[in-house]
Design a protein around this motif. Structure first.
Motif: not given
Length: 240
Positions: A138-141, A153-154, A159-163
């Protein structure tokens, strides 16, 4: 047309006719309601769907109920549905009542517990929906919203989204999509016309596979030239 009216009993043919007429009628009214009514149901859509289901179902199971009255009631409800949808576009207050604003469930990695009760969902349900989105922490949301249609909707923290290739400034190929152009020996003529091709061109592309169009189980086209032909299961021939 006696099957339209209430009777003590209906013959097998009259039951069949009542079912056919009801089926066609529902197709027509669903078309009038628009695409939204058959997608994710919202408040107004749910009410209409629930009501129409009961109105049409009863005459199909009880010969003493006429079909005419149900069809008239259905038309009235569809008219009210269209009017309510139109009012929702014109009056913001009415729109907010029918389609309320999304409810924030997670913000910057923190669960908004007081909003869970407002959305009437449990923590277990929230975690279940996050798992569907492949969220393990959850910390990444960054943000999670409870939409009026009943979905979550998430949005992940940056910093955690795909490159993406754009992030790396890499050159990419134009977007193409693979579409079926022949299915079980039947050519999709509308797709051929969209591509600006004719059946002669397709036959020429298939010729190297030594197969006739009627023998093709599936043929797909990617871009405008890459054709893949499946003549029989587990066998494919490709021509670029």
């Amino acid at each position: 047309m006696d099957f339209f009216h209430s009777k003590e009993s209906l013959t097998a043919l009259e039951w069949i006719l009542r079912g056919v007429v009801s089926f066609v009628f529902l197709i027509v009214v669903s078309k009038l309601m628009g695409q939204r009514s058959i997608s994710q149901l919202r408040f107004l859509d749910f009410i209409i769907a629930l009501t129409l289901g009961n109105i049409i179902a009863h005459p199909l199971s009880d010969e003493e109920l006429g079909l005419k009255g149900s069809m008239i009631t259905t038309i009235v409800l569809i008219m009210l549905y269209v009017i309510a949808t139109w009012l929702g576009l014109k009056w913001p207050i009415f729109k907010r009542y029918l389609d309320p604003s999304p409810i924030t469930l997670i913000k910057n990695g923190q669960i908004q517990f007081h909003h869970l009760s407002k959305a009437r969902i449990s923590i277990d349900f929230l975690f279940s929906e996050l798992r569907k989105e492949k969220v393990e922490d959850i910390q990444k949301v960054s943000l999670a919203l409870w939409e009026p249609g009943g979905t979550i909707s998430v949005f992940m923290d940056t910093q955690y989204q795909p490159i993406t290739p754009a992030d790396m400034k890499l050159e990419t190929q134009p977007f193409t999509i693979t579409r079926p152009i022949i299915i079980e020996g039947k050519i999709d003529m509308s797709l051929l016309q969209e591509m600006g091709k004719d059946p002669g061109w397709l036959h020429a592309k298939i010729a190297p596979t030594n197969a006739n169009v009627r023998d093709v189980i599936l043929a797909t086209i990617t871009g405008s030239e890459n054709l893949r032909v499946y003549v029989e299961p587990r066998k494919d021939n490709t021509r670029d």
